[in-house]
Design a protein around this motif. Sequence first.
Motif, PDB file in Angstrom:
ATOM      1  N   GLN A 263       0.826  -1.206   0.000  1.00  0.00           N
ATOM      2  CA  GLN A 263       0.000   0.000   0.000  1.00  0.00           C
ATOM      3  C   GLN A 263       0.862   1.259   0.000  1.00  0.00           C
ATOM      4  OE1 GLN A 263      -3.541   0.126  -0.046  1.00  0.00           O
ATOM      5  NE2 GLN A 263      -3.193  -1.991  -0.659  1.00  0.00           N
ATOM      6  N   LEU A 264       2.018   1.176   0.616  1.00  0.00           N
ATOM      7  CA  LEU A 264       2.904   2.329   0.696  1.00  0.00           C
ATOM      8  C   LEU A 264       3.809   2.392  -0.528  1.00  0.00           C
ATOM      9  CD1 LEU A 264       3.926   2.039   4.457  1.00  0.00           C
ATOM     10  CD2 LEU A 264       2.284   3.654   3.473  1.00  0.00           C
ATOM     11  N   LEU A 265       4.225   3.598  -0.865  1.00  0.00           N
ATOM     12  CA  LEU A 265       5.114   3.812  -2.006  1.00  0.00           C
ATOM     13  C   LEU A 265       6.571   3.673  -1.579  1.00  0.00           C
ATOM     14  CD1 LEU A 265       3.402   6.929  -3.635  1.00  0.00           C
ATOM     15  CD2 LEU A 265       3.060   4.514  -4.172  1.00  0.00           C
ATOM     16  N   HIS A 266       7.435   3.462  -2.553  1.00  0.00           N
ATOM     17  CA  HIS A 266       8.869   3.365  -2.322  1.00  0.00           C
ATOM     18  C   HIS A 266       9.562   4.444  -3.154  1.00  0.00           C
ATOM     19  CE1 HIS A 266       8.296  -0.765  -0.645  1.00  0.00           C
ATOM     20  NE2 HIS A 266       7.290  -0.754  -1.498  1.00  0.00           N
ATOM     21  N   ARG A 267      10.694   4.876  -2.686  1.00  0.00           N
ATOM     22  CA  ARG A 267      11.492   5.791  -3.497  1.00  0.00           C
ATOM     23  C   ARG A 267      12.884   5.200  -3.695  1.00  0.00           C
ATOM     24  NH1 ARG A 267      12.068  11.032   0.521  1.00  0.00           N
ATOM     25  NH2 ARG A 267      12.088   9.935   2.492  1.00  0.00           N
ATOM     26  N   LYS A 268      13.449   5.463  -4.850  1.00  0.00           N
ATOM     27  CA  LYS A 268      14.686   4.793  -5.224  1.00  0.00           C
ATOM     28  C   LYS A 268      15.911   5.352  -4.501  1.00  0.00           C
ATOM     29  CE  LYS A 268      13.313   3.303  -9.875  1.00  0.00           C
ATOM     30  NZ  LYS A 268      13.602   3.419 -11.337  1.00  0.00           N
ATOM     31  N   ASP A 269      16.009   6.680  -4.420  1.00  0.00           N
ATOM     32  CA  ASP A 269      17.230   7.289  -3.889  1.00  0.00           C
ATOM     33  C   ASP A 269      16.874   8.315  -2.825  1.00  0.00           C
ATOM     34  OD1 ASP A 269      19.813   8.026  -3.482  1.00  0.00           O
ATOM     35  OD2 ASP A 269      20.089   9.058  -5.398  1.00  0.00           O
ATOM     36  N   PRO A 270      16.499   7.866  -1.638  1.00  0.00           N
ATOM     37  CA  PRO A 270      16.031   8.816  -0.607  1.00  0.00           C
ATOM     38  C   PRO A 270      17.116   9.744  -0.089  1.00  0.00           C
ATOM     39  CG  PRO A 270      16.235   6.602   0.307  1.00  0.00           C
ATOM     40  CD  PRO A 270      16.423   6.467  -1.172  1.00  0.00           C
ATOM     41  N   LEU A 271      18.379   9.343  -0.163  1.00  0.00           N
ATOM     42  CA  LEU A 271      19.455  10.144   0.423  1.00  0.00           C
ATOM     43  C   LEU A 271      20.176  11.010  -0.601  1.00  0.00           C
ATOM     44  CD1 LEU A 271      21.023   7.589   2.919  1.00  0.00           C
ATOM     45  CD2 LEU A 271      19.536   9.513   3.434  1.00  0.00           C
ATOM     46  N   LYS A 272      19.565  11.238  -1.744  1.00  0.00           N
ATOM     47  CA  LYS A 272      20.187  12.079  -2.758  1.00  0.00           C
ATOM     48  C   LYS A 272      20.385  13.489  -2.219  1.00  0.00           C
ATOM     49  CE  LYS A 272      19.596  13.635  -7.541  1.00  0.00           C
ATOM     50  NZ  LYS A 272      18.706  13.605  -8.724  1.00  0.00           N
ATOM     51  N   ASN A 273      21.625  13.991  -2.357  1.00  0.00           N
ATOM     52  CA  ASN A 273      22.000  15.331  -1.870  1.00  0.00           C
ATOM     53  C   ASN A 273      21.822  15.470  -0.358  1.00  0.00           C
ATOM     54  OD1 ASN A 273      22.600  16.250  -4.488  1.00  0.00           O
ATOM     55  ND2 ASN A 273      20.453  16.761  -4.850  1.00  0.00           N
ATOM     56  N   LYS A 274      21.958  14.367   0.368  1.00  0.00           N
ATOM     57  CA  LYS A 274      21.844  14.392   1.832  1.00  0.00           C
ATOM     58  C   LYS A 274      23.102  13.787   2.445  1.00  0.00           C
ATOM     59  CE  LYS A 274      17.459  15.755   2.074  1.00  0.00           C
ATOM     60  NZ  LYS A 274      17.172  15.860   0.639  1.00  0.00           N
ATOM     61  N   SER A 275      23.400  14.185   3.666  1.00  0.00           N
ATOM     62  CA  SER A 275      24.417  13.524   4.477  1.00  0.00           C
ATOM     63  C   SER A 275      23.795  13.215   5.835  1.00  0.00           C
ATOM     64  CB  SER A 275      25.654  14.415   4.647  1.00  0.00           C
ATOM     65  OG  SER A 275      25.335  15.578   5.398  1.00  0.00           O
ATOM     66  N   ILE A 276      24.396  12.279   6.556  1.00  0.00           N
ATOM     67  CA  ILE A 276      23.803  11.830   7.816  1.00  0.00           C
ATOM     68  C   ILE A 276      24.231  12.722   8.976  1.00  0.00           C
ATOM     69  CG2 ILE A 276      23.512   9.879   9.369  1.00  0.00           C
ATOM     70  CD1 ILE A 276      22.374   9.440   6.568  1.00  0.00           C
ATOM     71  N   PHE A 277      25.540  12.945   9.135  1.00  0.00           N
ATOM     72  CA  PHE A 277      26.023  13.638  10.328  1.00  0.00           C
ATOM     73  C   PHE A 277      27.462  14.068  10.093  1.00  0.00           C
ATOM     74  CE2 PHE A 277      26.997  13.385  15.121  1.00  0.00           C
ATOM     75  CZ  PHE A 277      26.383  14.598  15.367  1.00  0.00           C
ATOM     76  N   SER A 278      27.886  15.083  10.786  1.00  0.00           N
ATOM     77  CA  SER A 278      29.288  15.481  10.788  1.00  0.00           C
ATOM     78  C   SER A 278      29.564  16.264  12.056  1.00  0.00           C
ATOM     79  CB  SER A 278      29.626  16.320   9.547  1.00  0.00           C
ATOM     80  OG  SER A 278      28.924  17.539   9.576  1.00  0.00           O
ATOM     81  N   GLY A 279      30.813  16.323  12.439  1.00  0.00           N
ATOM     82  CA  GLY A 279      31.166  17.055  13.642  1.00  0.00           C
ATOM     83  C   GLY A 279      32.569  16.721  14.100  1.00  0.00           C
ATOM     84  N   GLY A 280      32.994  17.360  15.161  1.00  0.00           N
ATOM     85  CA  GLY A 280      34.345  17.175  15.668  1.00  0.00           C
ATOM     86  C   GLY A 280      34.373  16.336  16.927  1.00  0.00           C
ATOM     87  N   LEU A 281      35.417  15.554  17.061  1.00  0.00           N
ATOM     88  CA  LEU A 281      35.671  14.794  18.283  1.00  0.00           C
ATOM     89  C   LEU A 281      37.157  14.470  18.335  1.00  0.00           C
ATOM     90  CD1 LEU A 281      35.705  12.158  16.443  1.00  0.00           C
ATOM     91  CD2 LEU A 281      33.486  11.623  17.409  1.00  0.00           C
ATOM     92  N   PHE A 282      37.580  13.755  19.364  1.00  0.00           N
ATOM     93  CA  PHE A 282      38.976  13.362  19.500  1.00  0.00           C
ATOM     94  C   PHE A 282      39.154  11.922  19.021  1.00  0.00           C
ATOM     95  CE2 PHE A 282      38.926  16.731  22.822  1.00  0.00           C
ATOM     96  CZ  PHE A 282      39.957  17.504  22.299  1.00  0.00           C
ATOM     97  N   GLN A 283      40.264  11.671  18.335  1.00  0.00           N
ATOM     98  CA  GLN A 283      40.603  10.328  17.881  1.00  0.00           C
ATOM     99  C   GLN A 283      41.981   9.958  18.403  1.00  0.00           C
ATOM    100  OE1 GLN A 283      41.381   9.820  13.708  1.00  0.00           O
ATOM    101  NE2 GLN A 283      41.085   7.602  13.772  1.00  0.00           N
ATOM    102  N   TYR A 284      42.110   8.692  18.814  1.00  0.00           N
ATOM    103  CA  TYR A 284      43.411   8.182  19.250  1.00  0.00           C
ATOM    104  C   TYR A 284      44.158   7.668  18.030  1.00  0.00           C
ATOM    105  CZ  TYR A 284      46.929   5.408  21.700  1.00  0.00           C
ATOM    106  OH  TYR A 284      48.116   4.885  22.147  1.00  0.00           O
TER     107      TYR A 284
END
Length: 722
Positions: free
Chosen positions: A56-77
């Motif tokens: 019953q629900l529709l689907h879309r092929k490329d939902p993340l087009k021109n999107k990013s999930i997350f970014s930010g700063g932290l410390f890495q060892y």
Amino acid sequence: DKYSLSVHLEQSSVVENSRTNAVMAEFGKFYEQQYAVALFNSVRYEIEGGGNTQTQLLHRKDPLKNKSIFSGGLFQYLEESKKWRSRFLYVGDFYNISLYESKAAHDRGLHSKGVINCAGYRALTSMEEYLGLLNNSLSDTKAKAASAPFLKCPMQFPLILWHPYARHHYFCVMTEKEQKKWHAVFQDCVRHSNNGLSEECKVATPAFTDALRLYRQAKGHYGTWDLMCGNQAQILANLVMETLHPELKNLIVPRLKGKLQQRQRDWMLISDAVYRQVLSQTKTQHEALAQVCEVERPRLDSALRTDMDQIITSKEHVSGKIRALVLPRVEQLVRSKVQPYIHSILEALMEPTSRGFSEVRDILFRELVEVSKNTTNDRSSEKLGEHMDKISMLAFHPVKMQSCYEKMEALNLEGLQQRCDVSSPSVFIQRAQILMRQQMDNAVHTFEQLVHQSLDGHSGEDFCKIIQRCQDRVLKKYDYDSSTVRKKFFREALLQIIIPYMLKQLSPSCSPDLPKFKELIFEDFSRFILVENIFEEVVLQSVSKDIMMAVKEAAVQRRHNLYRDSMVLTNSDPNLHLLGEDTIDWAGQFGGVKGDRQGGEVANRKRKQIVSMIHLDGMPLPYESCQEVPGVDGIPEESEGQTEQDLETEKPVNPIQHVPIEKEPGSPDSLNEIRDLINPVLEVVEKDDEHFEMPPHVFVLSCLLKCDSVEEKPESIPRLIP
């Protein structure tokens, strides 16, 4: 130490090379056999046809087009320097984690310092949990309960990516809020990477999975496998390491010298180096194997289409003979060892799964109500576009979806892990979580399409009524589709648990009798008809009826909001499936801002971010911790709405605090402030083919600050100055 490590690596390389070649050669035989069978099944399905349940629900092929999930700063060892350093992490639409020196380096399009593919990893938030996994993997060097770890976090909020074979990655942040958000993002990266192979490959994917299963069964390993993660090369590398890793551990670990922490560190370095070598080999050899099969595919396809009727008739004849032989044994096993446990297994699966899908519905309902309320307060099309733009990425917001995923974490299959050879419930947990995300995205996408379709020619006064009608229709469709998806998941999970157990019990008595049935198959058809596959199909068919009945009985009880199979929801929107599959650009159509107006690197930098940044009031964060690129929570993007000319003439920005520099900064008061002021401008910045470098006296001062001792300063400075 370096010499001893190189000796150990050389020894490991010899063992690794021979073991990888042996595994790939044996796997290759299974793959070539299963490729022909998978091609036969694909062509037969194409000719005979087969209908799937109408969603019953529709689907879309490329939902993340021109999107990013997350970014930010932290410390890495950093293992190389054994120090913690500030890093800017960027998680794009492919869920790989890219590491940069700073946000400025990412925005300028510089190469990343590294990319982490999270397939096979686990995201941890405590050193205790990490040490437990580390000590379990190194039983010969097991640490005492009170022993200290080989690294100490500068803050009490660590984030660790652990892998049984590959390199571990260590991060830490300043607050618990940051830790929770980053942990949700890391878990989503792992979940996405472990989601299995592409189902669009109708021949290569089933050929690979069947070949892998038969290879492991030949080695006595039945049931689920936790490390079927990532792409084909990564899965095969895990397959090699499954036997190679214990062998190398027994060979090398007793020879490692030094304190416990040093031995742990050395063994992880060796394991990672071996894993990367194995991965390189499996990638090359799998590509060669797949190419050989693809070259032969046209000839096999032609033979199949010419003789399809005869091949099907021959297969059915052999299936009847095998069924007559093994069916009595199968039925006895089902009655005594399978049927008594089907309902308890199903109940264990249904409880957390239904809670998770119910939570998805609750979150969807709350978000849609929020859109309706905001639209009632402000009926402008711009505000509607803004709210719809926010909700469009709800399914891919790991923090908002975390409560749904946590419901599934309660899945407990205790008792099955020994009886039915279930390695752990993680395979089923991650699969259900992916289905939750898909259903949420389908519901949101359908809501968008319905609203967009209904807005044509209506004014702002009608927005609230339109949204309310669309909301009710979408929730009804979600109830039906989520029921269908869950029942399919339950059936597949029961088969994954029960069939390997039955094969393990039946193979010792049935396998010796199977070769004689090969005489009934014409030689021309022998590539498409394998008695081993037919035997497994007979076993599967024998228990499928019991599994179907168990799921139907659960649906009749309605305890978990499941629709009965006899219920058919009439499609009230016959034209809905004719609408587009792409994401609607709400900001562009209703807000007046075109998302794709910029090109090249600028467009990449301005991707809309799904998870918003964290702002800590009153806390200076010189290392850019989670303060960059606000996301979809109503905070405008950095430089959003500016023209390209504006971007070229904008004021210089302080790379530490990310605010325009209005006047020359005052004199620094401490050594740390001097470092913060100087370090970010060490790199040469290119702009309009002009080169801006730091003044010579500032460069000399930075060199002095970087020197480790006073004695090094007189010699270091002349060599470093251009």
